[in-house]
Design a protein around this motif. Structure first.
Motif, mmCIF file in Angstrom:
data_model
loop_
_atom_site.group_PDB
_atom_site.id
_atom_site.type_symbol
_atom_site.label_atom_id
_atom_site.label_comp_id
_atom_site.label_asym_id
_atom_site.label_seq_id
_atom_site.Cartn_x
_atom_site.Cartn_y
_atom_site.Cartn_z
ATOM 1 N N GLU A 79 37.914 41.858 55.685
ATOM 2 C CA GLU A 79 39.064 41.044 55.258
ATOM 3 C C GLU A 79 38.775 39.554 55.287
ATOM 4 O OE1 GLU A 79 43.191 43.102 55.599
ATOM 5 O OE2 GLU A 79 42.263 43.077 57.589
ATOM 6 N N GLN A 82 38.018 38.064 51.879
ATOM 7 C CA GLN A 82 39.009 38.321 50.842
ATOM 8 C C GLN A 82 40.223 37.406 50.978
ATOM 9 O OE1 GLN A 82 40.958 42.373 50.634
ATOM 10 N NE2 GLN A 82 40.017 42.151 48.625
ATOM 11 N N ARG A 85 44.902 39.671 50.457
ATOM 12 C CA ARG A 85 44.864 40.604 51.577
ATOM 13 C C ARG A 85 45.311 42.013 51.188
ATOM 14 N NH1 ARG A 85 43.853 38.344 56.461
ATOM 15 N NH2 ARG A 85 44.763 40.073 57.577
ATOM 16 N N TRP A 88 41.212 45.060 49.736
ATOM 17 C CA TRP A 88 39.857 45.525 50.055
ATOM 18 C C TRP A 88 39.758 47.050 50.001
ATOM 19 C CZ3 TRP A 88 38.968 48.820 54.102
ATOM 20 C CH2 TRP A 88 39.974 48.910 55.061
ATOM 21 N N HIS A 134 35.888 42.282 62.504
ATOM 22 C CA HIS A 134 36.460 41.792 61.244
ATOM 23 C C HIS A 134 36.159 42.717 60.066
ATOM 24 C CE1 HIS A 134 32.548 40.303 59.817
ATOM 25 N NE2 HIS A 134 32.320 39.962 61.068
#
Ligand SMILES: Cc1cc2nc3c(=O)[nH]c(=O)nc-3n(C[C@H](O)[C@H](O)[C@H](O)COP(=O)(O)O)c2cc1C
Length: 176
Positions: A79, A82, A85, A88, A134
């Motif tokens: 994320e 990107q 949000r 993905w 993450h």
């Protein structure tokens, strides 16, 4: 017949190894997929280590075939890569499907093992593969040369196709 029409999940592999060159081709196909805003929010882990593959069935109940697949690709979303949000998930699905189609085209067999959104599976793969917080393990694609292969029956279902306006046509099975 186009490879996309022949694709089926494969869960029995021969012992023939899958070369680095072939894996590179699969990764190039994965990264050719469309992504939201062209943000490419993925990472891929190439898993060849037998000891690691042996541990996968301990954490994924449908992954008994992974120790016998010469290679598996873990598709992860990130994320932090990107702006849009949440998208993905779709980007990783497109990458995963591209791997399956390129595998089919190259005469390999593959199966998509779902990970995300089952939180317990996400955490278990994070621990096994050392995926940072993450990033999110999304799918595992087990790959090898198939013992048996090929779709023989079309999955096409005309009752699911609507032209211009949705009309309920009732169920029908696999008619061209
Ligand atoms: C999101 C997703 C998750 C899946 N997870 C699994 C799984 O955990 N185990 C498995 O054996 N197959 C899994 N599959 C494969 C499906 O079971 C398979 O695609 C479906 O039965 C249709 O068969 P086919 O791929 O041969 O057309 C998954 C497929 C998708 C798209």
């Amino acid at each position: 017949v186009a490879p996309v029409l022949l694709r089926t999940s494969v869960n029995d592999f021969t012992e023939e190894p899958v070369s680095d060159e072939v894996v590179d081709g699969l990764l190039r196909a994965a990264m050719s997929g469309p992504t939201t805003g062209d943000q490419r929010p993925w990472h891929f882990v190439v898993i060849r280590d037998q000891a690691v593959r042996n541990k996968v069935p301990e954490i994924h109940r449908f992954a008994h075939l992974v120790p016998r697949a010469p290679v598996a690709l873990l598709v992860c979303g990130d994320e932090t890569l990107q702006r849009d949000r949440g998208f993905w998930v779709q980007d990783c699905a497109a990458a995963t499907e591209n791997i399956l189609l390129e595998a089919e085209r190259r005469g390999l067999g593959a199966i998509w093992l779902g990970i995300y959104p089952i939180e317990g599976l996400v955490q278990a793969f994070r621990r096994l593969i050392n995926v940072p917080q993450h990033a999110v393990p999304f799918s595992l694609v087990a790959l090898g040369y198939p013992v048996e292969r090929g779709r023989t029956v079309s999955q096409y279902d005309g009752s699911r196709v609507h032209i211009d306006i949705w009309r309920d046509k009732g169920a029908s099975t696999c008619q061209e």
